[in-house]
Design a protein around this motif. Structure first.
Motif, PDB file in Angstrom:
ATOM      1  N   ALA A 250     -11.219  16.757   3.143  1.00  0.00           N
ATOM      2  CA  ALA A 250     -10.142  16.510   2.188  1.00  0.00           C
ATOM      3  C   ALA A 250     -10.696  15.919   0.899  1.00  0.00           C
ATOM      4  CB  ALA A 250      -9.104  15.578   2.795  1.00  0.00           C
ATOM      5  N   ALA A 251     -11.687  15.044   1.009  1.00  0.00           N
ATOM      6  CA  ALA A 251     -12.325  14.486  -0.184  1.00  0.00           C
ATOM      7  C   ALA A 251     -13.028  15.579  -0.983  1.00  0.00           C
ATOM      8  CB  ALA A 251     -13.319  13.395   0.220  1.00  0.00           C
ATOM      9  N   ALA A 252     -13.642  16.524  -0.290  1.00  0.00           N
ATOM     10  CA  ALA A 252     -14.287  17.644  -0.981  1.00  0.00           C
ATOM     11  C   ALA A 252     -13.255  18.514  -1.689  1.00  0.00           C
ATOM     12  CB  ALA A 252     -15.099  18.474   0.017  1.00  0.00           C
ATOM     13  N   LEU A 253     -12.095  18.715  -1.065  1.00  0.00           N
ATOM     14  CA  LEU A 253     -11.028  19.485  -1.711  1.00  0.00           C
ATOM     15  C   LEU A 253     -10.512  18.753  -2.945  1.00  0.00           C
ATOM     16  CD1 LEU A 253      -9.032  21.845  -1.799  1.00  0.00           C
ATOM     17  CD2 LEU A 253      -7.591  20.600  -0.155  1.00  0.00           C
ATOM     18  N   ASP A 254     -10.362  17.448  -2.856  1.00  0.00           N
ATOM     19  CA  ASP A 254      -9.935  16.656  -4.018  1.00  0.00           C
ATOM     20  C   ASP A 254     -10.907  16.837  -5.186  1.00  0.00           C
ATOM     21  OD1 ASP A 254      -7.681  15.627  -2.816  1.00  0.00           O
ATOM     22  OD2 ASP A 254      -8.673  13.794  -2.142  1.00  0.00           O
ATOM     23  N   THR A 255     -12.192  16.789  -4.889  1.00  0.00           N
ATOM     24  CA  THR A 255     -13.201  16.947  -5.932  1.00  0.00           C
ATOM     25  C   THR A 255     -13.100  18.320  -6.578  1.00  0.00           C
ATOM     26  OG1 THR A 255     -14.701  15.416  -4.796  1.00  0.00           O
ATOM     27  CG2 THR A 255     -15.686  16.929  -6.394  1.00  0.00           C
ATOM     28  N   LEU A 256     -12.926  19.341  -5.752  1.00  0.00           N
ATOM     29  CA  LEU A 256     -12.791  20.715  -6.251  1.00  0.00           C
ATOM     30  C   LEU A 256     -11.584  20.843  -7.179  1.00  0.00           C
ATOM     31  CD1 LEU A 256     -12.826  23.855  -3.915  1.00  0.00           C
ATOM     32  CD2 LEU A 256     -11.072  23.561  -5.636  1.00  0.00           C
ATOM     33  N   LEU A 257     -10.436  20.360  -6.725  1.00  0.00           N
ATOM     34  CA  LEU A 257      -9.212  20.493  -7.511  1.00  0.00           C
ATOM     35  C   LEU A 257      -9.303  19.707  -8.822  1.00  0.00           C
ATOM     36  CD1 LEU A 257      -6.616  20.198  -4.605  1.00  0.00           C
ATOM     37  CD2 LEU A 257      -7.150  22.265  -5.924  1.00  0.00           C
ATOM     38  N   THR A 258      -9.869  18.531  -8.750  1.00  0.00           N
ATOM     39  CA  THR A 258     -10.031  17.717  -9.965  1.00  0.00           C
ATOM     40  C   THR A 258     -10.949  18.406 -10.954  1.00  0.00           C
ATOM     41  OG1 THR A 258      -9.682  15.691  -8.676  1.00  0.00           O
ATOM     42  CG2 THR A 258     -10.735  15.463 -10.826  1.00  0.00           C
ATOM     43  N   ARG A 259     -11.994  19.005 -10.441  1.00  0.00           N
ATOM     44  CA  ARG A 259     -12.941  19.721 -11.304  1.00  0.00           C
ATOM     45  C   ARG A 259     -12.261  20.868 -12.041  1.00  0.00           C
ATOM     46  NH1 ARG A 259     -17.317  19.705  -7.593  1.00  0.00           N
ATOM     47  NH2 ARG A 259     -16.515  21.660  -6.759  1.00  0.00           N
ATOM     48  N   GLN A 260     -11.231  21.448 -11.437  1.00  0.00           N
ATOM     49  CA  GLN A 260     -10.515  22.561 -12.052  1.00  0.00           C
ATOM     50  C   GLN A 260      -9.289  22.103 -12.848  1.00  0.00           C
ATOM     51  OE1 GLN A 260     -11.696  25.620 -12.274  1.00  0.00           O
ATOM     52  NE2 GLN A 260     -13.485  24.777 -11.204  1.00  0.00           N
ATOM     53  N   GLY A 261      -9.204  20.808 -13.111  1.00  0.00           N
ATOM     54  CA  GLY A 261      -8.149  20.307 -13.987  1.00  0.00           C
ATOM     55  C   GLY A 261      -6.857  19.945 -13.310  1.00  0.00           C
ATOM     56  N   HIS A 262      -6.845  19.870 -11.988  1.00  0.00           N
ATOM     57  CA  HIS A 262      -5.630  19.523 -11.258  1.00  0.00           C
ATOM     58  C   HIS A 262      -5.723  18.089 -10.753  1.00  0.00           C
ATOM     59  CE1 HIS A 262      -4.312  23.670 -11.405  1.00  0.00           C
ATOM     60  NE2 HIS A 262      -5.491  24.050 -10.940  1.00  0.00           N
ATOM     61  N   ASP A 310     -14.378  25.774   5.338  1.00  0.00           N
ATOM     62  CA  ASP A 310     -15.807  25.538   5.161  1.00  0.00           C
ATOM     63  C   ASP A 310     -16.164  25.637   3.680  1.00  0.00           C
ATOM     64  OD1 ASP A 310     -15.830  28.339   4.603  1.00  0.00           O
ATOM     65  OD2 ASP A 310     -16.234  28.775   6.707  1.00  0.00           O
ATOM     66  N   ALA A 311     -17.447  25.488   3.389  1.00  0.00           N
ATOM     67  CA  ALA A 311     -17.913  25.515   2.001  1.00  0.00           C
ATOM     68  C   ALA A 311     -17.649  26.868   1.361  1.00  0.00           C
ATOM     69  CB  ALA A 311     -19.396  25.168   1.941  1.00  0.00           C
ATOM     70  N   GLY A 312     -17.780  27.944   2.139  1.00  0.00           N
ATOM     71  CA  GLY A 312     -17.529  29.267   1.588  1.00  0.00           C
ATOM     72  C   GLY A 312     -16.085  29.436   1.144  1.00  0.00           C
ATOM     73  N   ALA A 313     -15.163  28.955   1.940  1.00  0.00           N
ATOM     74  CA  ALA A 313     -13.745  29.038   1.575  1.00  0.00           C
ATOM     75  C   ALA A 313     -13.443  28.165   0.362  1.00  0.00           C
ATOM     76  CB  ALA A 313     -12.882  28.618   2.761  1.00  0.00           C
ATOM     77  N   LEU A 317     -11.954  29.468  -3.263  1.00  0.00           N
ATOM     78  CA  LEU A 317     -10.779  28.835  -3.882  1.00  0.00           C
ATOM     79  C   LEU A 317     -11.111  28.364  -5.298  1.00  0.00           C
ATOM     80  CD1 LEU A 317      -7.924  27.634  -3.820  1.00  0.00           C
ATOM     81  CD2 LEU A 317      -8.886  25.603  -2.719  1.00  0.00           C
ATOM     82  N   GLU A 318     -12.247  27.735  -5.480  1.00  0.00           N
ATOM     83  CA  GLU A 318     -12.599  27.227  -6.795  1.00  0.00           C
ATOM     84  C   GLU A 318     -12.789  28.361  -7.794  1.00  0.00           C
ATOM     85  OE1 GLU A 318     -15.061  23.723  -8.914  1.00  0.00           O
ATOM     86  OE2 GLU A 318     -15.737  24.352  -6.929  1.00  0.00           O
ATOM     87  N   VAL A 319     -13.440  29.435  -7.383  1.00  0.00           N
ATOM     88  CA  VAL A 319     -13.623  30.585  -8.276  1.00  0.00           C
ATOM     89  C   VAL A 319     -12.280  31.173  -8.676  1.00  0.00           C
ATOM     90  CG1 VAL A 319     -14.502  32.951  -8.407  1.00  0.00           C
ATOM     91  CG2 VAL A 319     -15.935  31.137  -7.454  1.00  0.00           C
ATOM     92  N   ALA A 320     -11.369  31.285  -7.701  1.00  0.00           N
ATOM     93  CA  ALA A 320     -10.037  31.841  -7.995  1.00  0.00           C
ATOM     94  C   ALA A 320      -9.249  30.931  -8.929  1.00  0.00           C
ATOM     95  CB  ALA A 320      -9.278  32.068  -6.687  1.00  0.00           C
ATOM     96  N   LEU A 321      -9.365  29.626  -8.754  1.00  0.00           N
ATOM     97  CA  LEU A 321      -8.678  28.693  -9.657  1.00  0.00           C
ATOM     98  C   LEU A 321      -9.250  28.745 -11.059  1.00  0.00           C
ATOM     99  CD1 LEU A 321      -8.335  25.591  -7.289  1.00  0.00           C
ATOM    100  CD2 LEU A 321      -6.455  26.972  -8.167  1.00  0.00           C
ATOM    101  N   ALA A 322     -10.546  28.937 -11.159  1.00  0.00           N
ATOM    102  CA  ALA A 322     -11.208  28.950 -12.463  1.00  0.00           C
ATOM    103  C   ALA A 322     -10.979  30.246 -13.221  1.00  0.00           C
ATOM    104  CB  ALA A 322     -12.697  28.706 -12.299  1.00  0.00           C
ATOM    105  N   ASP A 323     -10.723  31.325 -12.491  1.00  0.00           N
ATOM    106  CA  ASP A 323     -10.587  32.643 -13.103  1.00  0.00           C
ATOM    107  C   ASP A 323      -9.141  32.854 -13.534  1.00  0.00           C
ATOM    108  OD1 ASP A 323     -10.882  35.206 -13.975  1.00  0.00           O
ATOM    109  OD2 ASP A 323     -11.059  36.089 -11.952  1.00  0.00           O
ATOM    110  N   GLY A 324      -8.779  32.224 -14.645  1.00  0.00           N
ATOM    111  CA  GLY A 324      -7.405  32.324 -15.124  1.00  0.00           C
ATOM    112  C   GLY A 324      -7.149  33.528 -15.971  1.00  0.00           C
TER     113      GLY A 324
END
Length: 324
Positions: A250-262, A310-313, A317-324
């Protein structure tokens, strides 16, 4: 926005029909992506009816995990059924905290929504979730105790703890007693990642437990659900490791989402909620990349994102969020 994805998570087949087949990642539910591995090693005798003694053992083992006396535990074929049956026993008038799980508003006929901030002043039957779904908000132990103390005027406190296994400190199950107007609901499938087992529990005063058993009748659970649930709740080592793993991911997901501006919100490690200008557009953009999330018809700015496996998923998700 309305449709099969706003009613409940898990509408993967509908998503495939709408957006195409592919290697889908289902992040639309709050179900753990790491299922308890034991079912593959358990054999069932499908020719025999489920044994009542085995059901009692399941309830006793689960009671230890919940921190409550087994006399107050009634196993049910999914917490959804437990919620609805108990609602018919308790009756109205009632209020349900909103926003929260949709079934809470259907448990007791005539129940009306109540804002969180108004709950401390309400004396009647109150229905809420802790942690809450969909925003993951955790209500403190002191606040829960204060809400329970107000039930002395005749109402009940009905607490849906479907996600409490991730952190037992959030639970008030230990307070269930014949002298308190408290009923707690627990779910097996979410934390153990085995929603298809259809297993849940109602923790209540013995009079409510007896009334539930009467309505459920003989053999309320399958032999498979009884055997899997008993073994899983007894696996303390796996439970402890799963709690640590879910918190880290969950902490890794938080970092990912924050990195993408959420700005992710929520204290339940099985999902996060984000607020965006157009949740439907983001939902569809992710779905076109075979990533299913959970939008809400009544909250067009909300999108709930489950925990990637996992890390692949997470990367997808991060690539899809970034590809606006």
């Amino acid at each position: 926005m309305s449709g099969p994805w706003t009613w409940h998570g898990g509408g993967l087949e509908a998503a495939k029909r709408e957006f195409g087949t592919g290697d889908w990642i289902d992040l639309s539910t709050g179900i753990s992506p790491h299922p308890w591995p034991g079912p593959a090693t358990i054999a069932f005798d499908w020719q025999r009816l489920p044994d009542p003694d085995a059901l009692a053992r399941l309830e006793a083992v689960a009671a230890v995990c919940f921190g409550v006396d087994a006399r107050h535990v009634c196993a049910v074929p999914g917490s959804e059924i437990g919620l609805r049956l108990t609602g018919t026993l308790v009756g109205g008038p009632a209020r349900h905290i909103a926003p929260s799980y949709r079934t809470h508003g259907e448990m007791v006929a005539g129940s009306a929504p109540l804002a969180t901030e108004a709950a401390p002043g309400y004396d009647g039957t109150l229905i809420l979730a802790n942690p809450n779904n969909p925003d993951g908000r955790v209500t403190s132990a002191a606040t829960m105790q204060a809400l329970l103390d107000r039930r002395g005027l005749g109402g009940w406190l009905l607490v849906d703890e479907a996600f409490a296994d991730t952190d037992p400190a959030t639970s008030i199950a230990a307070l269930v007693d014949d002298g308190r107007r408290l009923i707690v609901f627990r779910s097996f499938g979410k934390f153990f990642g085995l929603a298809g087992v259809r297993l849940g529990f109602v923790l209540a005063p013995q009079a409510i437990v007896a009334a539930l058993r009467e309505r459920l009748g003989a053999w309320p659970l399958s032999a498979a659900a009884i055997a899997i649930g008993t073994a899983a709740y007894a696996d303390r080592e796996w439970i402890a490791a799963a709690r640590r793993r879910l918190a880290d991911e969950a902490a890794a997901l938080d970092t990912l989402l924050t990195r993408q501006g959420h700005r992710p919100t929520g204290d339940c490690p099985l999902f996060r909620l984000i607020e965006v200008d157009d949740a439907q557009a983001l939902f569809e953009r992710l779905a076109r990349r075979a990533i299913l999330t959970r939008p809400f018809a009544e909250q067009p700015h909300w999108l709930r994102i489950g925990l990637p496996a996992d890390a692949g998923a997470r990367t997808r998700l991060e690539v899809a969020l970034a590809d606006g």
